[in-house]
Design a protein around this motif. Structure first.
Motif, PDB file in Angstrom:
ATOM      1  N   ILE A 147       0.913  -1.340   0.036  1.00 14.42           N
ATOM      2  CA  ILE A 147      -0.012   0.083   0.072  1.00 14.42           C
ATOM      3  C   ILE A 147       0.842   1.470   0.060  1.00 14.42           C
ATOM      4  O   ILE A 147       0.489   2.278  -0.599  1.00 14.42           O
ATOM      5  CB  ILE A 147      -0.988  -0.036   1.199  1.00 14.42           C
ATOM      6  N   LEU A 148       1.935   1.425   0.821  1.00 10.29           N
ATOM      7  CA  LEU A 148       2.864   2.345   0.942  1.00 10.29           C
ATOM      8  C   LEU A 148       3.615   2.617  -0.476  1.00 10.29           C
ATOM      9  O   LEU A 148       3.640   3.775  -0.974  1.00 10.29           O
ATOM     10  CB  LEU A 148       3.843   2.228   2.090  1.00 10.29           C
ATOM     11  N   TYR A 149       3.813   1.283  -1.066  1.00 10.32           N
ATOM     12  CA  TYR A 149       4.558   1.603  -2.308  1.00 10.32           C
ATOM     13  C   TYR A 149       3.712   2.157  -3.578  1.00 10.32           C
ATOM     14  O   TYR A 149       4.111   3.089  -4.133  1.00 10.32           O
ATOM     15  CB  TYR A 149       5.074   0.309  -2.643  1.00 10.32           C
ATOM     16  N   GLY A 150       2.209   1.715  -3.392  1.00  7.28           N
ATOM     17  CA  GLY A 150       1.463   2.287  -4.404  1.00  7.28           C
ATOM     18  C   GLY A 150       1.239   3.554  -3.943  1.00  7.28           C
ATOM     19  O   GLY A 150       0.918   4.473  -4.997  1.00  7.28           O
ATOM     20  N   LEU A 151       1.046   4.189  -2.748  1.00  9.78           N
ATOM     21  CA  LEU A 151       0.806   5.481  -2.559  1.00  9.78           C
ATOM     22  C   LEU A 151       2.063   6.410  -2.985  1.00  9.78           C
ATOM     23  O   LEU A 151       1.869   7.284  -3.419  1.00  9.78           O
ATOM     24  CB  LEU A 151       0.593   5.836  -1.037  1.00  9.78           C
ATOM     25  N   TRP A 152       3.352   5.659  -2.779  1.00  7.43           N
ATOM     26  CA  TRP A 152       4.560   6.571  -3.257  1.00  7.43           C
ATOM     27  C   TRP A 152       4.525   6.727  -4.895  1.00  7.43           C
ATOM     28  O   TRP A 152       5.122   7.650  -5.204  1.00  7.43           O
ATOM     29  CB  TRP A 152       5.341   5.677  -2.800  1.00  7.43           C
ATOM     30  N   LYS A 153       4.001   5.782  -5.555  1.00  6.78           N
ATOM     31  CA  LYS A 153       3.938   5.879  -6.995  1.00  6.78           C
ATOM     32  C   LYS A 153       2.832   6.621  -7.400  1.00  6.78           C
ATOM     33  O   LYS A 153       2.349   6.598  -8.780  1.00  6.78           O
ATOM     34  CB  LYS A 153       3.951   4.277  -7.442  1.00  6.78           C
ATOM     35  N   LYS A 154       1.992   7.181  -6.502  1.00  8.53           N
ATOM     36  CA  LYS A 154       0.791   7.790  -6.918  1.00  8.53           C
ATOM     37  C   LYS A 154      -0.217   6.893  -7.457  1.00  8.53           C
ATOM     38  O   LYS A 154      -1.015   7.350  -8.435  1.00  8.53           O
ATOM     39  CB  LYS A 154       1.118   9.132  -7.702  1.00  8.53           C
ATOM     40  N   THR A 155      -0.418   5.671  -7.140  1.00  6.88           N
ATOM     41  CA  THR A 155      -1.603   4.646  -7.742  1.00  6.88           C
ATOM     42  C   THR A 155      -2.521   4.621  -6.820  1.00  6.88           C
ATOM     43  O   THR A 155      -2.422   4.665  -5.329  1.00  6.88           O
ATOM     44  CB  THR A 155      -0.821   3.599  -7.728  1.00  6.88           C
ATOM     45  N   SER A 163      -8.870   1.142  -6.225  1.00 11.53           N
ATOM     46  CA  SER A 163      -8.951   0.747  -7.350  1.00 11.53           C
ATOM     47  C   SER A 163      -8.388  -0.404  -8.083  1.00 11.53           C
ATOM     48  O   SER A 163      -8.941  -1.225  -8.757  1.00 11.53           O
ATOM     49  CB  SER A 163      -9.111   1.941  -8.212  1.00 11.53           C
ATOM     50  N   ALA A 164      -7.054  -0.301  -7.909  1.00  4.89           N
ATOM     51  CA  ALA A 164      -6.056  -1.636  -8.528  1.00  4.89           C
ATOM     52  C   ALA A 164      -6.498  -2.762  -8.023  1.00  4.89           C
ATOM     53  O   ALA A 164      -6.538  -3.734  -8.683  1.00  4.89           O
ATOM     54  CB  ALA A 164      -4.865  -1.057  -8.512  1.00  4.89           C
ATOM     55  N   PHE A 165      -6.884  -2.812  -6.529  1.00  2.96           N
ATOM     56  CA  PHE A 165      -7.134  -4.103  -5.866  1.00  2.96           C
ATOM     57  C   PHE A 165      -8.644  -4.409  -6.514  1.00  2.96           C
ATOM     58  O   PHE A 165      -8.680  -5.806  -6.619  1.00  2.96           O
ATOM     59  CB  PHE A 165      -7.016  -3.653  -4.415  1.00  2.96           C
ATOM     60  N   LEU A 166      -9.361  -3.911  -6.636  1.00  2.38           N
ATOM     61  CA  LEU A 166     -10.822  -4.009  -7.087  1.00  2.38           C
ATOM     62  C   LEU A 166     -10.668  -4.597  -8.540  1.00  2.38           C
ATOM     63  O   LEU A 166     -11.344  -5.683  -8.767  1.00  2.38           O
ATOM     64  CB  LEU A 166     -11.882  -2.825  -6.913  1.00  2.38           C
TER      65      LEU A 166
END
Length: 176
Positions: free
Chosen positions: A17-25, A29-32
């Motif tokens: 989750i932190l990596y996704g937030l860092w990459k601005k993802t 939504s990606a999980f869903l």
């Protein structure tokens, strides 16, 4: 050590989750989207899996497994496999759950430290549920021409089964 292993999965999720937030993802939504695609794939391959499971149940219930085990006896004995593992040899490429039931029967009747128990244990770890895996992965990828896939996978299973008997004999029952 128990605290580390208990927290490993939640920490891994947090790291993703932190990596996704860092990459601005948009992580949610990606999980869903991934969950939706996974569900669609499961629905798509379900008929093939249902047919395979039904065929295996009919195979076992009809007594064909026992007949084939008896017929294959001389060949399997000649390569060093004990008679008790014959049903496992025949069912392992077809069904993981069926193979687990037979494996448990071997352990209950012969013992885990017996020659058949050890061969069955090595065999379970060194072979694959070939037809289930092929149906699952090739079916989900919509591959219809398997060409050398099935013969290669079965050759690997047969090798693993024969080597199981040999390895147990070499490691536990010295030939010298």
């Amino acid at each position: 050590m128990a605290n580390f292993s208990n927290s490993l999965i939640p920490e891994l999720f947090l790291l993703i989750i932190l990596y996704g937030l860092w990459k601005k993802t948009d992580v949610f939504s990606a999980f869903l989207q991934g969950a939706s695609q996974g569900l669609a794939d499961a629905v798509e391959i379900f008929p093939a899996l249902l047919a395979l499971m039904t065929a295996i149940a009919v195979f076992k219930a009809s007594g064909a497994l026992e007949i084939l085990s008896y017929a294959a006896g001389p060949l399997l004995t000649s390569v060093g496999l004990p008679r008790e593992v014959f049903p496992l040899v025949l069912l392992r490429p077809l069904s993981g759950s069926g193979a687990l039931v037979i494996f448990q029967d071997i352990l209950n009747s012969c013992g885990a430290d017996s020659y058949p128990g050890r061969v069955a244990s090595v065999m379970m770890g060194s072979t694959e549920t070939t037809f289930y895996t092929i149906a699952l992965y090739l079916g989900s990828a919509k591959i219809t021409k398997t060409r050398h896939c099935v013969p290669s996978a079965l050759a690997a299973d047969i090798s693993g089964m024969i080597i199981s008997g040999l390895a147990v004999r070499l490691l536990f029952y010295s030939l010298f």
